[in-house]
Design an enzyme around this catalytic site. Structure first.
Site, PDB file in Angstrom:
ATOM      1  N   ASP A 192      -4.568   3.598  -1.603  1.00 43.77           N
ATOM      2  CA  ASP A 192      -5.605   3.920  -0.618  1.00 43.77           C
ATOM      3  C   ASP A 192      -6.176   5.304  -0.887  1.00 43.77           C
ATOM      4  O   ASP A 192      -5.469   6.307  -0.777  1.00 43.77           O
ATOM      5  CB  ASP A 192      -5.010   3.870   0.801  1.00 43.77           C
ATOM      6  CG  ASP A 192      -4.843   2.440   1.282  1.00 43.77           C
ATOM      7  OD1 ASP A 192      -5.818   1.672   1.191  1.00 43.77           O
ATOM      8  OD2 ASP A 192      -3.738   2.094   1.732  1.00 43.77           O
TER       9      ASP A 192
ATOM     10  N   HIS B 157      -1.446  -1.346  -4.223  1.00 42.23           N
ATOM     11  CA  HIS B 157      -2.690  -0.955  -3.568  1.00 42.23           C
ATOM     12  C   HIS B 157      -2.651   0.558  -3.302  1.00 42.23           C
ATOM     13  O   HIS B 157      -1.743   1.047  -2.628  1.00 42.23           O
ATOM     14  CB  HIS B 157      -2.766  -1.770  -2.266  1.00 42.23           C
ATOM     15  CG  HIS B 157      -3.955  -1.561  -1.410  1.00 42.23           C
ATOM     16  ND1 HIS B 157      -5.106  -2.327  -1.517  1.00 42.23           N
ATOM     17  CD2 HIS B 157      -4.182  -0.716  -0.377  1.00 42.23           C
ATOM     18  CE1 HIS B 157      -5.970  -1.966  -0.594  1.00 42.23           C
ATOM     19  NE2 HIS B 157      -5.433  -0.973   0.111  1.00 42.23           N
TER      20      HIS B 157
ATOM     21  N   MET C 233     -12.006   4.365  -0.003  1.00 38.23           N
ATOM     22  CA  MET C 233     -12.597   4.601   1.317  1.00 38.23           C
ATOM     23  C   MET C 233     -13.297   5.952   1.241  1.00 38.23           C
ATOM     24  O   MET C 233     -12.869   6.938   1.862  1.00 38.23           O
ATOM     25  CB  MET C 233     -11.504   4.569   2.389  1.00 38.23           C
ATOM     26  CG  MET C 233     -11.014   3.160   2.674  1.00 38.23           C
ATOM     27  SD  MET C 233      -9.440   3.136   3.536  1.00 38.23           S
ATOM     28  CE  MET C 233      -8.333   3.283   2.143  1.00 38.23           C
TER      29      MET C 233
ATOM     30  N   SER D 273       0.863  -1.182   0.000  1.00 39.93           N
ATOM     31  CA  SER D 273       0.000   0.000   0.000  1.00 39.93           C
ATOM     32  C   SER D 273       0.898   1.229   0.000  1.00 39.93           C
ATOM     33  O   SER D 273       1.726   1.397   0.902  1.00 39.93           O
ATOM     34  CB  SER D 273      -0.865   0.014   1.257  1.00 39.93           C
ATOM     35  OG  SER D 273      -1.254   1.346   1.540  1.00 39.93           O
TER      36      SER D 273
ATOM     37  N   MET E 230      -8.825   8.084   0.246  1.00 38.69           N
ATOM     38  CA  MET E 230      -9.641   8.484   1.409  1.00 38.69           C
ATOM     39  C   MET E 230     -10.164   9.904   1.187  1.00 38.69           C
ATOM     40  O   MET E 230      -9.432  10.761   0.686  1.00 38.69           O
ATOM     41  CB  MET E 230      -8.781   8.452   2.678  1.00 38.69           C
ATOM     42  CG  MET E 230      -8.078   7.127   2.916  1.00 38.69           C
ATOM     43  SD  MET E 230      -7.272   7.099   4.525  1.00 38.69           S
ATOM     44  CE  MET E 230      -6.330   5.565   4.405  1.00 38.69           C
TER      45      MET E 230
ATOM     46  N   ASP F 240      -6.334  -6.459   4.786  1.00 38.06           N
ATOM     47  CA  ASP F 240      -5.740  -5.123   4.752  1.00 38.06           C
ATOM     48  C   ASP F 240      -5.671  -4.536   6.152  1.00 38.06           C
ATOM     49  O   ASP F 240      -6.693  -4.310   6.785  1.00 38.06           O
ATOM     50  CB  ASP F 240      -6.598  -4.237   3.835  1.00 38.06           C
ATOM     51  CG  ASP F 240      -5.980  -2.861   3.602  1.00 38.06           C
ATOM     52  OD1 ASP F 240      -4.880  -2.603   4.098  1.00 38.06           O
ATOM     53  OD2 ASP F 240      -6.628  -2.047   2.889  1.00 38.06           O
TER      54      ASP F 240
ATOM     55  N   HIS G 263      -8.359   1.287  -3.585  1.00 38.15           N
ATOM     56  CA  HIS G 263      -9.193   0.940  -2.420  1.00 38.15           C
ATOM     57  C   HIS G 263      -9.931   2.222  -2.036  1.00 38.15           C
ATOM     58  O   HIS G 263      -9.347   3.115  -1.419  1.00 38.15           O
ATOM     59  CB  HIS G 263      -8.282   0.430  -1.284  1.00 38.15           C
ATOM     60  CG  HIS G 263      -8.998   0.160   0.000  1.00 38.15           C
ATOM     61  ND1 HIS G 263      -8.337  -0.054   1.191  1.00 38.15           N
ATOM     62  CD2 HIS G 263     -10.326   0.052   0.292  1.00 38.15           C
ATOM     63  CE1 HIS G 263      -9.220  -0.273   2.149  1.00 38.15           C
ATOM     64  NE2 HIS G 263     -10.425  -0.207   1.633  1.00 38.15           N
TER      65      HIS G 263
ATOM     66  N   MET H  60     -10.966  -6.107   6.180  1.00 41.45           N
ATOM     67  CA  MET H  60     -10.157  -5.089   6.869  1.00 41.45           C
ATOM     68  C   MET H  60      -9.785  -5.617   8.254  1.00 41.45           C
ATOM     69  O   MET H  60     -10.653  -5.976   9.040  1.00 41.45           O
ATOM     70  CB  MET H  60     -10.943  -3.773   7.016  1.00 41.45           C
ATOM     71  CG  MET H  60     -11.248  -3.060   5.709  1.00 41.45           C
ATOM     72  SD  MET H  60      -9.794  -2.632   4.737  1.00 41.45           S
ATOM     73  CE  MET H  60      -8.914  -1.524   5.833  1.00 41.45           C
TER      74      MET H  60
END
Ligand code: DX5
Ligand code: ZN
Length: 239
Positions: free
Chosen positions: A44, A42, A80, A17, A46, A188, A78, A149
């Site tokens: 992330d 990966h 979020m 990540s 957000m 994760d 990913h 998660m």
């Protein structure tokens, strides 16, 4: 990439990540991970709403795309973020091969999964630590990836929640029982040298690792190698 102990047909891979990477040297660090054998990156994403933190957008995936694809690798976003449907198209156009949404953030999960597939991407669904597996079961046959998660989403460097191992094992059985062994089982959060062996043994196929890959203690390549080694925990010798 390696096979799982006792399950030579099941491939287990580490997905760094970039959340914990040195952003000033992002390309260099991802390059090092790819050179060490990694084939899944990966990203992330957000939004400051679904989780308190704000991180990367599609531009970062787009910048990494040529490098990761030159190694035949996969870029996963990913997401979020609340109402992820709004950004699926943008992430796909940026070159993400896999898009993982949060079950808790979707208003119509089967529709979102269908939309991801319509865009030609692999569809993943992540569930937070307190979300029961039963909630993802209705869509599991339509997925390419289920992401368990093992920390509350939002930040890197948190401690692995041990009860995640039961969830992983239960999901492994469910996937195998339903003839869905091809679906990636991702984990994760808090994956490091101490936890990756249990994660692999419980039946995961994809271990996302941020702070255990990108840190000041060792090089990215050394960290990837150490995680690979630690994931290959031999079964107890037969006496
Ligand atoms: C947490 C992110 C993770 C995070 C993992 O919200 O989804 O991908 O980067 O970081 P570590 O491996 O440090 O727990
Ligand atoms: Zn993540």
């Amino acid at each position: 990439m390696s096979t799982t102990p006792g399950h030579p047909q099941r491939v287990f891979q580490i997905a760094p990540s970039i959340l914990s990477a040195d952003v000033c040297r992002l390309g260099e660090q991802v390059h090092e991970a790819l050179d060490a054998g990694v084939r899944w990156i990966h990203v992330d994403v957000m939004d400051g709403q679904f989780v308190p933190n704000i991180t990367f957008g599609p531009l970062v995936a787009e910048a990494l795309r040529p490098l990761v694809h030159s190694y035949g690798g996969t870029i996963e976003a990913h997401l979020m973020i609340v109402d992820p449907d709004r950004y699926l198209d943008d992430f796909r156009r940026a070159g993400t091969d896999a898009i993982t949404v949060h079950l808790e953030a979707c208003r119509d999960l089967p529709r979102t999964v269908q939309q991801i597939h319509n865009l030609g991407a692999l569809a993943g669904v992540a569930i937070k630590p307190h979300t029961p597996l039963s909630e993802v079961v209705p869509v599991v046959a339509d997925l390419d990836l289920v992401m368990v998660m093992s920390v509350e989403p939002g930040f890197g460097g948190q401690k692995f929640i041990p009860s995640s191992l039961e969830k992983i094992a239960e999901l492994r059985h469910l996937l195998d029982d339903r003839g869905l062994a091809h679906v990636e089982l991702g984990v994760d959060g808090g994956v490091n040298e101490a936890t990756i062996g249990s994660v692999a043994r419980a039946g995961a196929t994809l271990a996302v690792a941020g702070s255990s890959v990108f840190n000041a203690r060792a090089s990215v390549a050394d960290n990837v190698r150490a995680l690979c080694l630690a994931s290959r925990v031999e079964p107890a010798p037969v006496r």
